[in-house]
Enzyme design. Structure first.
Site, PDB file in Angstrom:
ATOM      1  CE  LYS A  38      -2.110  -1.070   3.776  1.00 42.30           C
ATOM      2  NZ  LYS A  38      -1.298  -2.306   3.961  1.00 42.30           N
ATOM      3  CB  SER A  39       3.491   2.498   2.285  1.00 42.19           C
ATOM      4  OG  SER A  39       2.697   2.496   3.454  1.00 42.19           O
ATOM      5  CB  THR A  40       5.342   0.264  -2.287  1.00 45.88           C
ATOM      6  OG1 THR A  40       6.107  -0.228  -1.178  1.00 45.88           O
ATOM      7  CG2 THR A  40       6.207   0.302  -3.530  1.00 45.88           C
ATOM      8  NE  ARG A  61      -2.660   3.334  13.715  1.00 47.10           N
ATOM      9  CZ  ARG A  61      -3.569   3.179  14.662  1.00 47.10           C
ATOM     10  NH1 ARG A  61      -3.309   3.612  15.879  1.00 47.10           N
ATOM     11  NH2 ARG A  61      -4.722   2.586  14.414  1.00 47.10           N
ATOM     12  CB  SER A 120      -9.083   0.890   6.020  1.00 48.67           C
ATOM     13  OG  SER A 120      -8.552   0.653   4.739  1.00 48.67           O
TER      14      SER A 120
END
Length: 339
Positions: free
Chosen positions: A175-177, A202, A243
């Site tokens: 996801k972050s990539t 966070r 999520s």
């Protein structure tokens, strides 16, 4: 006759004429106060000379500050005359003063307003306290304020349409990539985008939240609201979070009723994500050092009707460029990258 009463009678027998008003010293400050002070005859802390009450601090008499503000308006104060004092009579129904620090608790209630003490029933005090608390802003007493420059104006300026690209999937699915690669690709095309990464948030906005079910709900709610603001500003907001709960993602979708919510599901198997384990979290979860980890002892609810689904290829995660290319193509086709 006791000495204090004799002193008070002597003061009352004094011939009329201007004199300096009585002053109440405060232990909290040695600085001189303004000249309009008054007598609180019912307070049992009066000094032995009969000259009035001595309050240890301004917080001990909640009406004292109000009386100070109005004292200079009194003709008696301007003339230097002594304050009017009604005769003392044991009237029924005298309440007790309630202060934040417990001052005057259980003592006769005397409010010093202007030149005269006013006795109030306890019920009146409670009513006034209720009225004061009602001045605190509540969500039912706020109103939306429209500005002259709206979303359409900002989109015209940026030559793009604001939207939210919500990337969801298991930990380690990329996801972050994908989010960072997509942001870079849009930047090279001259489009303004911003990445909201779950771990990064966070460290600040959501640093007070853990990973319990209720904390995860609040985590997603906050990110959804922030993402909505970015989209309203005309940006392509890229939200990258696990999520795991379907209802929370749908709640974020409902915030953007104009169809500008694009859900991207990285459909990578648990085995692939655990084999990659870039952060070493699966290893800790398997060892029991992390509780409630998504995919291990907490469920992940896959999207049912996402806009984009990216699957693994031959048991491997697609390259970041390939994944970003799929998302950019979708945004182009839906008209988000032009006016």
């Amino acid at each position: 006759m006791d000495a204090p009463r004799a002193a008070r009678l002597a003061v009352a027998a004094r011939p009329p004429g201007p004199r300096a008003p009585a002053r109440f010293p405060f232990a909290s400050s040695t600085a001189p106060r303004r000249a309009g002070w008054w007598w609180c005859p019912r307070d049992p802390r009066a000094d032995s000379s009969g000259g009035g009450s001595t309050f240890p601090s301004s917080g001990r008499c909640t009406r004292l500050a109000l009386a100070l503000a109005h004292r200079n308006r009194s003709p008696a104060a301007n003339l230097g005359l002594p304050p009017h004092r009604p005769p003392r009579s044991p009237a029924a129904g005298i309440g007790t003063r309630v202060t934040g620090d417990g001052g005057c608790e259980g003592r006769p209630l005397v409010e010093c307003a202007g030149d005269r003490p006013i006795q109030e029933p306890a019920g009146v005090v409670e009513e006034k306290a209720s009225e004061m608390s009602s001045t605190v802003p509540k969500s039912s007493n706020i109103f939306w304020h429209d500005c002259a420059v709206g979303k359409a104006d900002r989109q015209k300026l940026l030559k793009q349409k604001g939207c939210v690209v919500w990337i969801t999937g298991l930990s380690g699915s990329g996801k972050s990539t994908l989010a960072c690669k997509l942001g870079r690709e849009l930047h090279t095309r001259g489009k303004l985008a911003y990445v909201l990464d779950g771990d990064n948030l966070r460290h600040g906005l959501n640093k007070d939240l853990g990973f319990k079910a209720e904390d995860r709900v609040e985590n997603i709610r906050r990110v959804g609201e922030v993402a909505k603001l970015f989209a309203d500003a005309g940006l392509v907001c890229i939200a990258s979070l696990i999520s795991p709960y379907r209802r929370d993602r749908e709640a974020c979708r409902a915030l953007l009723s104009d169809g500008s919510f694009v859900e991207v599901f990285l459909n990578m198997s648990l085995e692939l994500c655990e084999a990659r384990d870039p952060k070493g979290l699966y290893k800790l979860a398997r060892a029991g050092k992390i509780k409630g980890f998504t995919g291990i002892d907490d469920p992940y609810e896959a999207p049912l009707n996402c806009e984009i689904e990216i699957k693994e290829v031959d048991g491997a995660c697609p390259t970041p460029s390939d994944m970003a290319g799929q998302v950019v193509t979708y945004l182009e086709e839906k008209g988000f990258l032009h006016e």
